[in-house]
Design an enzyme around this catalytic site. Structure first.
Site, PDB file in Angstrom:
ATOM      1  N   ASP A  16      37.276  68.547  -5.034  1.00 45.32           N
ATOM      2  CA  ASP A  16      36.768  69.432  -5.516  1.00 45.32           C
ATOM      3  C   ASP A  16      36.527  70.545  -4.400  1.00 45.32           C
ATOM      4  O   ASP A  16      35.512  70.348  -3.700  1.00 45.32           O
ATOM      5  CB  ASP A  16      35.393  69.135  -6.212  1.00 45.32           C
ATOM      6  CG  ASP A  16      35.153  70.283  -7.040  1.00 45.32           C
ATOM      7  OD1 ASP A  16      34.181  70.066  -8.185  1.00 45.32           O
ATOM      8  OD2 ASP A  16      35.404  71.629  -6.933  1.00 45.32           O
ATOM      9  N   ILE A  17      37.354  71.740  -4.901  1.00 44.99           N
ATOM     10  CA  ILE A  17      37.014  72.656  -3.578  1.00 44.99           C
ATOM     11  C   ILE A  17      35.818  73.657  -3.571  1.00 44.99           C
ATOM     12  O   ILE A  17      35.246  73.772  -2.622  1.00 44.99           O
ATOM     13  CB  ILE A  17      38.151  74.072  -3.787  1.00 44.99           C
ATOM     14  CG1 ILE A  17      38.247  74.494  -2.672  1.00 44.99           C
ATOM     15  CG2 ILE A  17      37.841  74.704  -5.194  1.00 44.99           C
ATOM     16  CD1 ILE A  17      39.596  75.507  -2.535  1.00 44.99           C
ATOM     17  N   ASN A  30      43.372  85.603 -11.248  1.00 48.13           N
ATOM     18  CA  ASN A  30      44.261  86.468 -12.025  1.00 48.13           C
ATOM     19  C   ASN A  30      44.144  87.885 -11.556  1.00 48.13           C
ATOM     20  O   ASN A  30      43.139  88.247 -11.106  1.00 48.13           O
ATOM     21  CB  ASN A  30      44.007  86.430 -13.305  1.00 48.13           C
ATOM     22  CG  ASN A  30      42.844  86.659 -14.123  1.00 48.13           C
ATOM     23  OD1 ASN A  30      42.302  87.815 -14.020  1.00 48.13           O
ATOM     24  ND2 ASN A  30      41.986  85.692 -14.516  1.00 48.13           N
ATOM     25  N   VAL A  39      40.704  76.381 -11.597  1.00 43.03           N
ATOM     26  CA  VAL A  39      39.836  76.353 -10.246  1.00 43.03           C
ATOM     27  C   VAL A  39      38.828  77.478 -10.218  1.00 43.03           C
ATOM     28  O   VAL A  39      38.059  77.611  -9.841  1.00 43.03           O
ATOM     29  CB  VAL A  39      40.543  76.342  -8.707  1.00 43.03           C
ATOM     30  CG1 VAL A  39      41.412  77.366  -8.783  1.00 43.03           C
ATOM     31  CG2 VAL A  39      39.768  76.112  -7.739  1.00 43.03           C
ATOM     32  N   ASP A  40      39.366  78.573 -11.124  1.00 45.26           N
ATOM     33  CA  ASP A  40      38.631  79.942 -10.947  1.00 45.26           C
ATOM     34  C   ASP A  40      37.515  79.788 -11.993  1.00 45.26           C
ATOM     35  O   ASP A  40      36.270  80.142 -11.502  1.00 45.26           O
ATOM     36  CB  ASP A  40      39.673  80.913 -11.900  1.00 45.26           C
ATOM     37  CG  ASP A  40      39.388  82.191 -11.892  1.00 45.26           C
ATOM     38  OD1 ASP A  40      39.734  83.200 -12.682  1.00 45.26           O
ATOM     39  OD2 ASP A  40      38.385  82.692 -11.053  1.00 45.26           O
ATOM     40  N   SER A 125      48.681  78.557  -8.181  1.00 43.23           N
ATOM     41  CA  SER A 125      49.688  78.945  -9.277  1.00 43.23           C
ATOM     42  C   SER A 125      50.450  77.628  -9.751  1.00 43.23           C
ATOM     43  O   SER A 125      50.890  77.696 -10.542  1.00 43.23           O
ATOM     44  CB  SER A 125      50.996  79.585  -8.426  1.00 43.23           C
ATOM     45  OG  SER A 125      50.533  81.238  -8.530  1.00 43.23           O
ATOM     46  N   TYR A 129      49.519  78.567 -14.058  1.00 43.98           N
ATOM     47  CA  TYR A 129      50.755  79.571 -13.770  1.00 43.98           C
ATOM     48  C   TYR A 129      51.960  78.936 -13.634  1.00 43.98           C
ATOM     49  O   TYR A 129      52.988  79.328 -13.550  1.00 43.98           O
ATOM     50  CB  TYR A 129      50.366  80.481 -12.569  1.00 43.98           C
ATOM     51  CG  TYR A 129      49.434  81.659 -13.001  1.00 43.98           C
ATOM     52  CD1 TYR A 129      49.131  81.757 -14.098  1.00 43.98           C
ATOM     53  CD2 TYR A 129      49.186  82.547 -12.014  1.00 43.98           C
ATOM     54  CE1 TYR A 129      48.292  83.041 -14.373  1.00 43.98           C
ATOM     55  CE2 TYR A 129      48.467  83.772 -11.995  1.00 43.98           C
ATOM     56  CZ  TYR A 129      47.844  83.911 -13.372  1.00 43.98           C
ATOM     57  OH  TYR A 129      47.025  84.904 -13.654  1.00 43.98           O
TER      58      TYR A 129
HETATM   59  N1  APR Z   1      39.150  72.132  -7.002  1.00 44.29           N
HETATM   60  C1  APR Z   1      40.526  72.163  -6.429  1.00 44.29           C
HETATM   61  N2  APR Z   1      41.494  72.241  -7.280  1.00 44.29           N
HETATM   62  C2  APR Z   1      41.470  72.458  -8.501  1.00 44.29           C
HETATM   63  C3  APR Z   1      40.257  72.314  -9.175  1.00 44.29           C
HETATM   64  C4  APR Z   1      38.835  72.324  -8.338  1.00 44.29           C
HETATM   65  N3  APR Z   1      37.716  72.549  -8.777  1.00 44.29           N
HETATM   66  N4  APR Z   1      40.161  72.865 -10.427  1.00 44.29           N
HETATM   67  C5  APR Z   1      41.652  72.965 -10.448  1.00 44.29           C
HETATM   68  N5  APR Z   1      42.301  72.893  -9.555  1.00 44.29           N
HETATM   69  C6  APR Z   1      43.616  72.886  -9.208  1.00 44.29           C
HETATM   70  C7  APR Z   1      44.533  72.555 -10.251  1.00 44.29           C
HETATM   71  O1  APR Z   1      44.582  71.284 -10.556  1.00 44.29           O
HETATM   72  C8  APR Z   1      45.769  73.084  -9.840  1.00 44.29           C
HETATM   73  O2  APR Z   1      46.331  72.202  -8.831  1.00 44.29           O
HETATM   74  O3  APR Z   1      43.906  74.173  -8.729  1.00 44.29           O
HETATM   75  C9  APR Z   1      45.341  74.269  -8.973  1.00 44.29           C
HETATM   76  C10 APR Z   1      45.746  75.626  -9.619  1.00 44.29           C
HETATM   77  O4  APR Z   1      45.634  75.614 -10.742  1.00 44.29           O
HETATM   78  P1  APR Z   1      44.878  76.704 -11.557  1.00 44.29           P
HETATM   79  O5  APR Z   1      43.420  76.739 -11.584  1.00 44.29           O
HETATM   80  O6  APR Z   1      45.283  76.665 -13.139  1.00 44.29           O
HETATM   81  O7  APR Z   1      45.300  78.135 -11.198  1.00 44.29           O
HETATM   82  P2  APR Z   1      46.690  78.666 -11.489  1.00 44.29           P
HETATM   83  O8  APR Z   1      47.919  77.940 -11.637  1.00 44.29           O
HETATM   84  O9  APR Z   1      47.008  79.647  -9.941  1.00 44.29           O
HETATM   85  O10 APR Z   1      46.443  79.797 -12.501  1.00 44.29           O
HETATM   86  C11 APR Z   1      45.632  80.826 -12.407  1.00 44.29           C
HETATM   87  O11 APR Z   1      44.524  80.212 -14.517  1.00 44.29           O
HETATM   88  O12 APR Z   1      42.118  79.875 -14.347  1.00 44.29           O
HETATM   89  C12 APR Z   1      43.002  80.829 -14.762  1.00 44.29           C
HETATM   90  O13 APR Z   1      41.972  82.736 -14.111  1.00 44.29           O
HETATM   91  C13 APR Z   1      42.883  81.996 -13.510  1.00 44.29           C
HETATM   92  O14 APR Z   1      44.470  83.231 -14.795  1.00 44.29           O
HETATM   93  C14 APR Z   1      44.354  82.641 -13.761  1.00 44.29           C
HETATM   94  C15 APR Z   1      45.095  81.323 -13.727  1.00 44.29           C
END
Ligand code: APR
Length: 179
Positions: A16-17, A30, A39-40, A125, A129
């Site tokens: 978990d980051i 985004n 992760v956001d 992404s 995404y």
């Molecule tokens: N720690 C590390 N990695 C994580 C965590 C965490 N706590 N939670 C999720 N992830 C991973 C996901 O499993 C994926 O591998 O982060 C990676 C990116 O996934 P997303 O968070 O869905 O991000 P992304 O695909 O870039 O989409 C961005 O999603 O949350 C919204 O506001 C954000 O609109 C934007 C979009």
């Protein structure tokens, strides 16, 4: 898994980051910098409301895809959060790989600019995404390696991968570089 590039290294870990103790962590945001899921959502929940208040004030126009902007850490045990905007996957013929590379490169440039010695990336992404994980691993690790080999700074770069499948994809790519 950890690989040395010049004075720097890339380390892959599963976890978990929001728990990482580094100088900067990267958020997969985004372009409106509106708090989302993934992760956001995890980073904003852990960091507290001050971070979104700050980014809304400092960056009223948001952040373009392929770029990244800095904020304070809120309640996280880091110095900065870099909010990076990766591309939405649209099939791969819309410049997505270069936009993803650009998002990583901009975060590494911010790392130098803010005199950070360590940074943690999520797999930008590859969740909401929809960017294919293997292709994202190739582009993000190749871009990061190239940056580290062309900069003398000694940076500790972590990729914090949330699930075993994503970790395995990134490990396959990083292992392939060593050959
Ligand atoms: N720690 C590390 N990695 C994580 C965590 C965490 N706590 N939670 C999720 N992830 C991973 C996901 O499993 C994926 O591998 O982060 C990676 C990116 O996934 P997303 O968070 O869905 O991000 P992304 O695909 O870039 O989409 C961005 O999603 O949350 C919204 O506001 C954000 O609109 C934007 C979009």
């Amino acid at each position: 898994m950890k690989v040395q590039y010049g004075n720097s290294h890339i380390e892959l870990m599963q976890g978990d980051i929001t728990l990482q103790r580094v100088d900067a962590i990267v958020n997969a945001a985004n372009s409106d910098l509106i708090v989302g899921g993934g992760v956001d959502g995890a980073i904003h929940r852990a960091a507290g409301a001050s971070v979104n208040e700050e980014t809304s004030k400092r960056y009223p126009l948001g952040c373009p895809t392929g770029d990244a902007v800095a904020s304070g850490p809120g309640d996280l045990p880091v110095k900065f959060i870099f909010h990076a905007v990766g591309p939405v996957w649209r099939g791969g013929r819309d410049g997505e790989p270069e936009q993803l590379r650009s998002a990583y490169r901009r975060c590494l440039e911010l790392t130098i600019g803010y005199q950070c010695a360590s940074i943690a990336f999520p797999a930008i992404s590859t969740g909401i995404y929809g960017f294919p994980v293997d292709l994202a691993a190739e582009n993000s690790l190749d871009e990061t390696r190239a940056f580290l080999l062309s900069h003398p700074a000694a940076l500790a770069v972590q990729f914090v991968l949330f699930d075993a499948g994503t970790y395995a994809a990134f490990a396959r790519v990083l292992d392939g570089f060593a050959e």
